[in-house]
Design a protein around this motif. Structure first.
Motif, mmCIF file in Angstrom:
data_model
loop_
_atom_site.group_PDB
_atom_site.id
_atom_site.type_symbol
_atom_site.label_atom_id
_atom_site.label_comp_id
_atom_site.label_asym_id
_atom_site.label_seq_id
_atom_site.Cartn_x
_atom_site.Cartn_y
_atom_site.Cartn_z
ATOM 1 N N THR A 1 0.857 -1.189 0.000
ATOM 2 C CA THR A 1 0.000 0.000 0.000
ATOM 3 C C THR A 1 0.891 1.236 0.000
ATOM 4 N N TYR A 2 0.547 2.210 -0.821
ATOM 5 C CA TYR A 2 1.277 3.480 -0.809
ATOM 6 C C TYR A 2 0.426 4.515 -0.076
ATOM 7 N N ARG A 3 1.112 5.454 0.565
ATOM 8 C CA ARG A 3 0.414 6.566 1.195
ATOM 9 C C ARG A 3 0.660 7.790 0.326
ATOM 10 N N VAL A 4 -0.408 8.418 -0.105
ATOM 11 C CA VAL A 4 -0.260 9.551 -1.022
ATOM 12 C C VAL A 4 -0.833 10.802 -0.355
ATOM 13 N N ALA A 5 -0.077 11.898 -0.379
ATOM 14 C CA ALA A 5 -0.555 13.153 0.221
ATOM 15 C C ALA A 5 -1.654 13.737 -0.658
ATOM 16 N N THR B 1 -4.716 6.278 0.931
ATOM 17 C CA THR B 1 -3.898 5.085 0.662
ATOM 18 C C THR B 1 -4.272 4.483 -0.692
ATOM 19 N N VAL B 2 -3.250 3.975 -1.368
ATOM 20 C CA VAL B 2 -3.468 3.290 -2.648
ATOM 21 C C VAL B 2 -3.012 1.852 -2.455
ATOM 22 N N GLU B 3 -3.960 0.939 -2.624
ATOM 23 C CA GLU B 3 -3.601 -0.486 -2.489
ATOM 24 C C GLU B 3 -3.051 -0.971 -3.821
ATOM 25 N N ALA B 4 -1.738 -0.886 -4.008
ATOM 26 C CA ALA B 4 -1.151 -1.265 -5.300
ATOM 27 C C ALA B 4 -1.206 -2.778 -5.486
ATOM 28 N N LEU B 5 -0.871 -3.527 -4.442
ATOM 29 C CA LEU B 5 -0.968 -5.001 -4.507
ATOM 30 C C LEU B 5 -1.786 -5.479 -3.322
ATOM 31 N N GLY C 1 -0.783 -6.189 -17.552
ATOM 32 C CA GLY C 1 -1.941 -5.640 -16.846
ATOM 33 C C GLY C 1 -2.092 -4.191 -17.268
ATOM 34 N N PRO C 2 -3.282 -3.626 -17.061
ATOM 35 C CA PRO C 2 -3.494 -2.235 -17.479
ATOM 36 C C PRO C 2 -2.641 -1.259 -16.668
ATOM 37 N N ASN C 3 -2.607 -0.001 -17.082
ATOM 38 C CA ASN C 3 -1.856 1.021 -16.343
ATOM 39 C C ASN C 3 -2.285 1.028 -14.876
ATOM 40 N N GLY C 4 -1.311 1.108 -14.011
ATOM 41 C CA GLY C 4 -1.617 1.210 -12.577
ATOM 42 C C GLY C 4 -1.979 -0.104 -11.919
ATOM 43 N N ALA C 5 -1.797 -1.233 -12.625
ATOM 44 C CA ALA C 5 -2.216 -2.531 -12.087
ATOM 45 C C ALA C 5 -1.279 -3.026 -10.982
ATOM 46 N N GLY C 6 -0.058 -2.536 -10.951
ATOM 47 C CA GLY C 6 0.880 -2.971 -9.907
ATOM 48 C C GLY C 6 2.081 -3.736 -10.441
ATOM 49 N N LYS C 7 2.319 -3.666 -11.747
ATOM 50 C CA LYS C 7 3.430 -4.431 -12.347
ATOM 51 C C LYS C 7 4.785 -3.910 -11.864
ATOM 52 N N SER C 8 4.977 -2.594 -11.971
ATOM 53 C CA SER C 8 6.278 -2.028 -11.554
ATOM 54 C C SER C 8 6.489 -2.228 -10.063
ATOM 55 N N THR C 9 5.427 -2.099 -9.293
ATOM 56 C CA THR C 9 5.543 -2.313 -7.846
ATOM 57 C C THR C 9 6.037 -3.732 -7.568
ATOM 58 N N THR C 10 5.478 -4.706 -8.291
ATOM 59 C CA THR C 10 5.919 -6.096 -8.102
ATOM 60 C C THR C 10 7.399 -6.232 -8.457
ATOM 61 N N ASP D 1 11.326 -4.192 -17.307
ATOM 62 C CA ASP D 1 10.100 -3.409 -17.148
ATOM 63 C C ASP D 1 9.957 -2.500 -18.367
ATOM 64 N N GLU D 2 9.086 -2.869 -19.277
ATOM 65 C CA GLU D 2 8.841 -2.137 -20.525
ATOM 66 C C GLU D 2 10.122 -1.837 -21.307
ATOM 67 N N PRO D 3 10.850 -2.887 -21.697
ATOM 68 C CA PRO D 3 12.129 -2.647 -22.363
ATOM 69 C C PRO D 3 11.996 -2.144 -23.795
ATOM 70 N N THR E 1 5.242 -5.429 -20.139
ATOM 71 C CA THR E 1 5.157 -4.640 -21.365
ATOM 72 C C THR E 1 3.692 -4.339 -21.673
ATOM 73 N N HIS E 2 3.477 -3.240 -22.402
ATOM 74 C CA HIS E 2 2.135 -3.002 -22.939
ATOM 75 C C HIS E 2 2.114 -3.376 -24.419
ATOM 76 N N ASP E 3 3.282 -3.793 -24.925
ATOM 77 C CA ASP E 3 3.347 -4.157 -26.334
ATOM 78 C C ASP E 3 3.045 -5.650 -26.470
HETATM 79 N N1 LIG Z 1 5.695 5.815 -5.208
HETATM 80 C C1 LIG Z 1 4.367 5.770 -5.245
HETATM 81 N N2 LIG Z 1 3.619 6.510 -4.415
HETATM 82 C C2 LIG Z 1 2.271 6.447 -4.441
HETATM 83 N N3 LIG Z 1 1.554 5.653 -5.265
HETATM 84 C C3 LIG Z 1 2.243 4.889 -6.123
HETATM 85 C C4 LIG Z 1 3.678 4.905 -6.169
HETATM 86 N N4 LIG Z 1 4.079 4.019 -7.123
HETATM 87 C C5 LIG Z 1 2.954 3.495 -7.647
HETATM 88 N N5 LIG Z 1 1.849 4.009 -7.055
HETATM 89 C C6 LIG Z 1 0.440 3.646 -7.337
HETATM 90 O O1 LIG Z 1 0.322 2.237 -7.191
HETATM 91 C C7 LIG Z 1 -0.486 1.681 -8.232
HETATM 92 C C8 LIG Z 1 0.324 0.654 -9.006
HETATM 93 O O2 LIG Z 1 1.361 1.327 -9.713
HETATM 94 P P1 LIG Z 1 2.447 0.564 -10.602
HETATM 95 O O3 LIG Z 1 3.421 1.599 -11.076
HETATM 96 O O4 LIG Z 1 2.975 -0.610 -9.879
HETATM 97 O O5 LIG Z 1 1.528 0.068 -11.811
HETATM 98 P P2 LIG Z 1 1.936 -0.510 -13.243
HETATM 99 O O6 LIG Z 1 1.111 -1.734 -13.437
HETATM 100 O O7 LIG Z 1 3.407 -0.640 -13.344
HETATM 101 O O8 LIG Z 1 1.387 0.650 -14.184
HETATM 102 P P3 LIG Z 1 1.871 1.174 -15.643
HETATM 103 O O9 LIG Z 1 1.493 0.131 -16.631
HETATM 104 O O10 LIG Z 1 1.046 2.421 -15.805
HETATM 105 O O11 LIG Z 1 3.346 1.428 -15.551
HETATM 106 C C9 LIG Z 1 -0.968 2.862 -9.057
HETATM 107 O O12 LIG Z 1 -2.248 3.236 -8.588
HETATM 108 C C10 LIG Z 1 0.041 3.955 -8.771
HETATM 109 O O13 LIG Z 1 -0.545 5.228 -8.869
#
Ligand SMILES: Nc1ncnc2c1ncn2[C@@H]1O[C@H](COP(=O)(O)OP(=O)(O)OP(=O)(O)O)[C@@H](O)[C@H]1O
Length: 330
Positions: A12-16, A36-40, A57-66, A181-183, A214-216
């Protein structure tokens, strides 16, 4: 024991939060409000040595976080991660020696340094044996066609050239796992092909495990044996792409050009999608009827000039899957 084990991962991320306008900005300095944003939520999967996984997964799905958790950059709030028996965020130094990471949107090289100097610095950081380093570097330089770029500062490279240098940089210490990650983001067609070909070779000939986001969808089609789709912070599917296609959008399309105007057809199991002059597009479910049966029925009654069958493009299959799971942009 799988090489990569991920169980019930949560982050979970905490966002101001800020009110709009100047007043909101000032108020935010005095008293912060957080959201709070529940990324995973609970992501689980495992990978065996030598697998090549498409992680989509679509934008914001949590791939980069993983990927950040798997590479030890981020600590999860819950769940378990083990890679070759190590916990990435806890055993960071040992862990990074075994993995390579490429973030398409960022550089791990030094912007103002010539490529070769950046490589040498990485050799020192990873403490790679000098002889071993030289052999690996020369091989990567040849495979990724970097010879002419070695003396150029990174900032002068085109995106495609930089990406090839980044991939080499991530592999100088001969990791057994590569996170990509999106090479191919922003690359032109020949550069994409070069990156794909290299990744395939690395996986098939060297047995390097690859996790690719990747999104490709052409990257996925060209490379991935297995696909994990995530959305809403969860794993929505984990299967070979063809199995996903069969479950989501099994339909095929039959395109027919007639000698005269396209007739109005009523064929069991097929639906007319488009009728334009002499051309007709039919959609059919191969589990209900077959292309030969449809072709036989059409050619028995009409003069046909050309005919071909297509399956929906991979983008269409994935878009439909996201749609079915309400997983469009999180
Ligand atoms: N450092 C951060 N602080 C706050 N929220 C974050 C942070 N990093 C990611 N998030 C949020 O966590 C969620 C997952 O983000 P993440 O970057 O993992 O997604 P993604 O699947 O890689 O997306 P994309 O395909 O758009 O790159 C999103 O809602 C994003 O806004």
């Amino acid at each position: 024991m799988p090489q990569i084990l991920v169980q019930d991962l949560a982050k979970t991320y905490r966002v101001a939060e800020r009110d709009p306008g100047m007043l909101g900005a000032v108020r935010g300095l005095v008293r912060r409000r957080w959201r709070t944003v529940e990324a995973l939520k609970d992501v689980s999967f495992s990978l065996e040595r030598g697998e090549l996984l498409g992680f989509i997964g679509p934008n914001g799905a949590g791939k980069s976080t993983t990927i950040k958790i798997l590479s030890g950059i981020l600590r999860p709030d819950g769940g378990r991660v083990e890679i070759e028996g190590l916990v990435p965020y806890a055993d960071r130094i040992k862990h990074v020696a075994r993995i390579g990471v490429v973030f398409g949107q960022r550089t791990q090289l030094w912007w103002d340094l010539p490529v070769i100097d950046g490589f040498d610095l990485l050799r020192d950081i990873y403490r790679v044996d000098p002889q071993r380093y030289k052999a690996t570097r020369d091989e990567l330089v040849a495979m990724l066609r970097l010879e002419k770029l070695l003396d150029q500062p990174v900032r002068q490279l085109s995106l495609g050239q930089r990406m090839r240098a980044e991939i080499a940089a991530a592999l100088l210490h001969e990791p057994s796992i590569l996170f990509l990650d999106e090479p191919t983001i922003g690359l032109d067609a020949p550069s994409k092909l070069a990156v794909r070909e290299f990744v395939k070779k690395l996986n098939q000939e060297r047995g390097v495990t690859v996790l690719l986001t990747t999104h490709d969808m052409h990257d996925i089609e060209a490379l991935a044996q297995r696909v994990i789709v995530i959305g809403h912070g969860q794993v929505l599917a984990d299967s070979p792409f063809e199995a996903l296609r069969a479950n989501v959008l099994a339909e095929r399309r039959l395109f027919v050009d007639f000698a005269g105007d396209a007739p109005a057809l009523d064929l069991p199991g097929a639906e007319v999608r488009n009728r334009d002059g002499r051309s007709l597009e039919l959609a059919f479910d191969p589990r209900v009827t077959s292309a030969p049966a449809l072709i036989a029925a059409i050619t028995a009654r009409h003069a046909v000039e050309d005919i071909h069958v297509e399956q929906p493009a991979i983008e269409e299959v994935i878009a439909k899957f996201y749609d079915l799971h309400g997983a469009n942009e999180a």
